[in-house]
Design a protein around this motif. Structure first.
Motif, mmCIF file in Angstrom:
data_model
loop_
_atom_site.group_PDB
_atom_site.id
_atom_site.type_symbol
_atom_site.label_atom_id
_atom_site.label_comp_id
_atom_site.label_asym_id
_atom_site.label_seq_id
_atom_site.Cartn_x
_atom_site.Cartn_y
_atom_site.Cartn_z
ATOM 1 N N LEU A 1 2.750 -51.385 24.844
ATOM 2 C CA LEU A 1 2.296 -52.751 24.597
ATOM 3 C C LEU A 1 1.671 -53.356 25.848
ATOM 4 O O LEU A 1 0.613 -53.980 25.803
ATOM 5 C CB LEU A 1 3.479 -53.608 24.130
ATOM 6 N N ARG B 1 -1.920 -50.720 24.349
ATOM 7 C CA ARG B 1 -1.939 -49.749 23.251
ATOM 8 C C ARG B 1 -1.035 -50.236 22.120
ATOM 9 O O ARG B 1 0.003 -49.661 21.833
ATOM 10 C CB ARG B 1 -1.506 -48.379 23.767
ATOM 11 N N ALA B 2 -1.442 -51.352 21.507
ATOM 12 C CA ALA B 2 -0.607 -52.008 20.503
ATOM 13 C C ALA B 2 -0.306 -51.101 19.317
ATOM 14 O O ALA B 2 0.787 -51.147 18.745
ATOM 15 C CB ALA B 2 -1.280 -53.292 20.021
ATOM 16 N N GLY B 3 -1.271 -50.287 18.923
ATOM 17 C CA GLY B 3 -1.055 -49.398 17.781
ATOM 18 C C GLY B 3 0.069 -48.410 18.031
ATOM 19 O O GLY B 3 0.833 -48.081 17.118
ATOM 20 N N GLU B 4 0.198 -47.943 19.261
ATOM 21 C CA GLU B 4 1.278 -47.031 19.597
ATOM 22 C C GLU B 4 2.602 -47.756 19.775
ATOM 23 O O GLU B 4 3.668 -47.168 19.602
ATOM 24 C CB GLU B 4 0.940 -46.283 20.896
ATOM 25 N N ALA C 1 3.716 -50.473 18.044
ATOM 26 C CA ALA C 1 4.315 -51.004 16.816
ATOM 27 C C ALA C 1 5.437 -50.133 16.254
ATOM 28 O O ALA C 1 6.491 -50.652 15.865
ATOM 29 C CB ALA C 1 3.228 -51.226 15.772
ATOM 30 N N PRO C 2 5.283 -48.811 16.177
ATOM 31 C CA PRO C 2 6.370 -48.002 15.600
ATOM 32 C C PRO C 2 7.687 -48.111 16.348
ATOM 33 O O PRO C 2 8.757 -47.903 15.771
ATOM 34 C CB PRO C 2 5.810 -46.571 15.674
ATOM 35 N N SER D 1 9.212 -51.449 14.794
ATOM 36 C CA SER D 1 9.317 -51.637 13.346
ATOM 37 C C SER D 1 10.673 -51.314 12.739
ATOM 38 O O SER D 1 11.043 -51.915 11.726
ATOM 39 C CB SER D 1 8.227 -50.818 12.636
#
Length: 293
Positions: free
Chosen positions: A258, A262-265, A267-268, A271
């Protein structure tokens, strides 16, 4: 009961607040079941009961188990110590009340309890109690100059008493204040000093907080030391943590992603947790403040 109260204090200082809470509950049960036919026990019972109540309130604050119960216990302890004329313990019970008032968002009552404890500490020349009150009072200041003044006075009191644990926590709070002012490098130096003090007394929960805060600052500053600090923090939490930063350990890779954009990485990593568990990932202040107080 007295032995259990002492054990509870040791447990939360060694980073086991939930164990301390359970031990304090046992101390209270034994104190309330004292044999009225034992004259010596009857004479000592009010003080032993008050101490068990105080330990229950202190342990509750550290594990956030039941704030209303913790407040009721502190208020009972304060009344008992006042009736017994035990000013030092009365002041400490007022500090337990103040911490719980702050947890409950009752700032006016929190400040009143702090100032009553501070008045007792100064009247009886108790530097540890005075330091406790000044340290907590800093969290109610809206001005950075007043906050730093409270902390410097608290540090002076703890040094006078030789109270290494208090020295460490106030030094950490000085670091916190400088970080808030945007002086991260200066704040980091204070946190490093605090970590050294807390290691001297094996304050395991305090050490855990310092390691994670230092990692957060060092990562924000892009310091090479941040990678090694992360490994130290994760290893400490795995070996000694009481659950406060267990989720932080699991989410650390997401936090790194974050902060590196690299927000996409990232998030998991967050979650699997409900929102009330995600919150500490986004702000370290609540965990740090609870330890620092």
């Amino acid at each position: 009961s007295l032995g259990a109260s002492r054990r509870a204090m040791l447990q939360y200082r060694l980073g086991d607040p939930r164990g301390a809470y359970a031990t304090a509950e046992r101390a209270l049960q034994v104190a309330e079941a004292a044999n009225p036919g034992d004259r010596l026990a009857t004479l000592a019972q009010p003080w032993i009961l008050a101490l068990a109540l105080l330990r229950l309130s202190e342990a509750q604050f550290r594990c956030h188990a039941d704030p209303p119960r913790g407040l009721a216990a502190a208020e009972r302890a304060e009344a008992l110590f006042a009736g017994l004329g035990d000013a030092p313990q009365q002041g400490r019970a007022q500090m337990a009340m103040a911490r719980t008032f702050q947890t409950l968002g009752r700032s006016a009552e929190c400040e009143r309890a702090i100032r009553e404890a501070l008045a007792i500490g100064r009247r009886i020349a108790d530097p540890v109690l005075t330091g406790h009150a000044l340290n907590l009072l800093c969290f109610l200041q809206t001005d950075a100059v007043a906050e730093l003044d409270c902390l410097r006075q608290a540090l002076q009191q703890y040094r006078q008493a030789g109270f290494v644990n208090g020295i460490g926590l106030v030094t950490a709070n000085l670091g916190r204040t400088y970080v808030k002012l945007g002086l991260q490098h200066r704040g980091r130096r204070y946190y490093l000093q605090a970590l050294e003090s807390l290691r001297q007394v094996d304050d395991r929960s305090g050490i855990e907080v310092m390691l994670w805060v230092l990692w957060s600052i060092e990562h924000d500053l892009r310091l090479p030391a941040s990678g090694e600090r992360l490994q130290q923090a994760r290893a400490w939490t795995e070996a000694h943590g009481a659950g406060l930063f267990a989720a932080m350990e699991e989410a650390a890779p997401g936090l790194v992603a974050l902060r590196e954009g690299r927000a996409g990485e990232a998030a998991p990593a967050f979650s699997p947790y409900p929102r009330n568990v995600q919150k500490p990932f986004l702000s370290r202040s609540r965990a740090v403040n609870r330890t620092a107080r």
